[in-house]
Design a protein around this motif. Structure first.
Motif, PDB file in Angstrom:
ATOM      1  N   ASN A 119      82.320 -29.129 -15.437  1.00  0.00           N
ATOM      2  CA  ASN A 119      81.523 -28.285 -14.471  1.00  0.00           C
ATOM      3  C   ASN A 119      81.514 -28.992 -13.298  1.00  0.00           C
ATOM      4  OD1 ASN A 119      80.286 -26.581 -16.445  1.00  0.00           O
ATOM      5  ND2 ASN A 119      79.062 -28.027 -17.500  1.00  0.00           N
ATOM      6  N   TYR A 120      82.155 -30.051 -12.926  1.00  0.00           N
ATOM      7  CA  TYR A 120      82.334 -30.533 -11.659  1.00  0.00           C
ATOM      8  C   TYR A 120      83.423 -30.031 -10.665  1.00  0.00           C
ATOM      9  CZ  TYR A 120      79.128 -34.036 -13.222  1.00  0.00           C
ATOM     10  OH  TYR A 120      77.761 -34.640 -13.711  1.00  0.00           O
ATOM     11  N   ASN A 121      82.845 -29.744  -9.586  1.00  0.00           N
ATOM     12  CA  ASN A 121      83.492 -29.029  -8.508  1.00  0.00           C
ATOM     13  C   ASN A 121      84.666 -30.007  -7.657  1.00  0.00           C
ATOM     14  OD1 ASN A 121      80.809 -27.638  -8.615  1.00  0.00           O
ATOM     15  ND2 ASN A 121      82.269 -26.201  -8.844  1.00  0.00           N
ATOM     16  N   TYR A 122      84.155 -30.991  -7.319  1.00  0.00           N
ATOM     17  CA  TYR A 122      84.818 -32.132  -6.583  1.00  0.00           C
ATOM     18  C   TYR A 122      84.892 -33.497  -7.298  1.00  0.00           C
ATOM     19  CZ  TYR A 122      83.530 -28.132  -3.388  1.00  0.00           C
ATOM     20  OH  TYR A 122      83.538 -27.106  -2.854  1.00  0.00           O
ATOM     21  N   TRP A 123      85.940 -34.271  -6.972  1.00  0.00           N
ATOM     22  CA  TRP A 123      86.241 -35.283  -7.440  1.00  0.00           C
ATOM     23  C   TRP A 123      86.665 -36.465  -6.459  1.00  0.00           C
ATOM     24  CZ3 TRP A 123      85.380 -36.718 -12.566  1.00  0.00           C
ATOM     25  CH2 TRP A 123      84.861 -35.596 -13.233  1.00  0.00           C
ATOM     26  N   GLY A 124      86.346 -37.729  -6.499  1.00  0.00           N
ATOM     27  CA  GLY A 124      86.904 -38.887  -5.726  1.00  0.00           C
ATOM     28  C   GLY A 124      88.366 -39.159  -6.379  1.00  0.00           C
ATOM     29  N   GLN A 125      88.855 -40.033  -5.856  1.00  0.00           N
ATOM     30  CA  GLN A 125      90.294 -40.616  -6.069  1.00  0.00           C
ATOM     31  C   GLN A 125      90.136 -41.733  -6.975  1.00  0.00           C
ATOM     32  OE1 GLN A 125      88.570 -41.557  -3.524  1.00  0.00           O
ATOM     33  NE2 GLN A 125      88.939 -43.829  -3.638  1.00  0.00           N
ATOM     34  N   ALA A 167      81.928 -37.483  -8.932  1.00  0.00           N
ATOM     35  CA  ALA A 167      81.918 -36.004  -8.881  1.00  0.00           C
ATOM     36  C   ALA A 167      80.654 -35.536  -8.398  1.00  0.00           C
ATOM     37  CB  ALA A 167      82.606 -35.662 -10.227  1.00  0.00           C
ATOM     38  N   ALA A 168      80.869 -34.157  -7.988  1.00  0.00           N
ATOM     39  CA  ALA A 168      79.837 -33.371  -7.439  1.00  0.00           C
ATOM     40  C   ALA A 168      79.871 -32.086  -8.248  1.00  0.00           C
ATOM     41  CB  ALA A 168      79.952 -32.923  -6.194  1.00  0.00           C
TER      42      ALA A 168
END
Length: 126
Positions: free
Chosen positions: A112-118, A97-98
């Motif tokens: 707090n993470y904006n983007y996640w992988g699968q 995650a980013a």
């Protein structure tokens, strides 16, 4: 916008090693701190490790400290999780995650993470 794709999971025996990779798309990858989380069956997703945007600072959960190492290569838009001395209790789906959190204290919290992988499955047999 950052798109994340994890790879490298699999079935291993206790004591073995695995390296997970997370490839990111988007020209802003180097501006985000990156984290790894995991979720075991029947449990909540938990923090594993994080690395600052520059790669200069890393953070790890107590359960993996000394066994797992997070790193990143901004030239390749990739973050890694080297996992050594794996245990059956490490079995989980692992997510990268980013986060744009400006404070390291924020890296530990998935909100707090904006983007996640699968996610990628890691299974450790005893």
């Amino acid at each position: 916008q950052v798109h994340l794709v994890e790879s490298g999971g699999g079935l291993v025996q206790a004591g073995d090693s695995l390296r997970l990779s997370c490839a990111a798309s988007g020209r802003t990858f180097s501006t985000y701190a990156m984290g790894w989380f995991r979720q075991a069956p029947g449990k909540e997703r938990e923090f594993v490790a994080a690395v600052s945007w520059s790669g200069g600072r890393t953070y790890a959960a107590g359960s993996v400290k000394g066994r797992f190492t997070i790193s990143r290569d901004n030239a390749k838009n990739t973050v890694y999780l080297q996992m050594n001395s794996l245990k059956p209790e490490d079995t989980a789906v692992y997510y990268c995650a980013a986060t744009g959190s400006p404070y390291a204290s924020g890296y530990y919290y998935q909100s707090n993470y904006n983007y996640w992988g699968q996610g990628t499955q890691v299974t450790v047999s005893s």
